[in-house]
Design an enzyme around this catalytic site. Sequence first.
Site, mmCIF file in Angstrom:
data_model
loop_
_atom_site.group_PDB
_atom_site.id
_atom_site.type_symbol
_atom_site.label_atom_id
_atom_site.label_comp_id
_atom_site.label_asym_id
_atom_site.label_seq_id
_atom_site.Cartn_x
_atom_site.Cartn_y
_atom_site.Cartn_z
ATOM 1 N N ARG A 1 11.452 -1.345 0.909
ATOM 2 C CA ARG A 1 10.104 -2.051 1.024
ATOM 3 C C ARG A 1 9.230 -1.125 2.025
ATOM 4 O O ARG A 1 9.470 -1.214 3.090
ATOM 5 C CB ARG A 1 10.115 -3.396 1.449
ATOM 6 N N ALA B 1 12.816 -11.249 -8.022
ATOM 7 C CA ALA B 1 11.291 -11.777 -7.841
ATOM 8 C C ALA B 1 10.236 -10.999 -8.457
ATOM 9 O O ALA B 1 10.546 -9.811 -8.719
ATOM 10 C CB ALA B 1 10.957 -12.149 -6.212
ATOM 11 N N GLU C 1 11.834 -11.845 -14.812
ATOM 12 C CA GLU C 1 12.458 -11.195 -13.561
ATOM 13 C C GLU C 1 14.018 -11.077 -13.512
ATOM 14 O O GLU C 1 14.471 -10.071 -13.154
ATOM 15 C CB GLU C 1 11.707 -11.647 -12.336
ATOM 16 N N GLU D 1 15.390 -7.359 -13.253
ATOM 17 C CA GLU D 1 15.932 -7.082 -11.994
ATOM 18 C C GLU D 1 17.722 -7.147 -11.870
ATOM 19 O O GLU D 1 18.092 -6.343 -10.984
ATOM 20 C CB GLU D 1 15.037 -7.616 -10.575
ATOM 21 N N GLU E 1 12.693 0.034 -7.949
ATOM 22 C CA GLU E 1 13.779 -0.720 -8.182
ATOM 23 C C GLU E 1 14.848 0.196 -8.860
ATOM 24 O O GLU E 1 15.884 -0.463 -9.211
ATOM 25 C CB GLU E 1 13.234 -1.370 -9.606
#
Length: 220
Positions: free
Chosen positions: A70, A82, A99, A103, A151
């Site tokens: 992040r 999320a 999601e 993910e 990701e």
Amino acid sequence: MTELHDELEAAPVVESRIAYPGVIWDIRSETFTLPEAPRPMRREFTAHTSAVAIAAVDSQDRILLIRQYRHPVLAREWEIPAGLLDQAGESGQPAAARELYEEADLRAAEWSVLADQYTTPGSSSEVLRIFLARGLSAVPRAQQHAREDEELGIEKRWVDLSEAAAAVSAGGILNATCQLAVLHAERARAAGWAGLRPGDAPWPSLEHIRAAGHARLPRG
């Protein structure tokens, strides 16, 4: 049921404009009044699409944590799956299912609501709903979502709820949504997973913000 609850209230707005149209969210500037304040106030805030998060808990009471980079906080932090409510016509639980698939390469047969939260109410209109997903099954490799950007570096780990809660208390997990999900999930487990709201429960805080024009609605 507790008598404590947030009151949904829209202050009278004198002026409202988009100060900066962003790629993912906008910055809105508004001037509004309150009966307790002697003069109008101006505030800038992030007009957010809002979001969903998923506490995926398996038959061994382990929660799925993912770690990814992040940039705003310059860290690879532990989170739960999320994502944004950025698909036109998509409601909370279907967005959570999407999601979880994208993910975590998982599908869930059982959905409940764990918690709702205002993530940063002093600077963003985002409301986030955390779902509990159980009855999990893996998505076959040929059907898995092709991840990209940050990701691509996602690391997945199944962690016992007690271990995850201990990491939260020790300051090892800083992501607020992950902290909330872990602590709520541990509490729900102690109650035998009883008393949770259904996955399609009403979401009044989101509807209130959208009705007031404070949410950035999906585009396209």
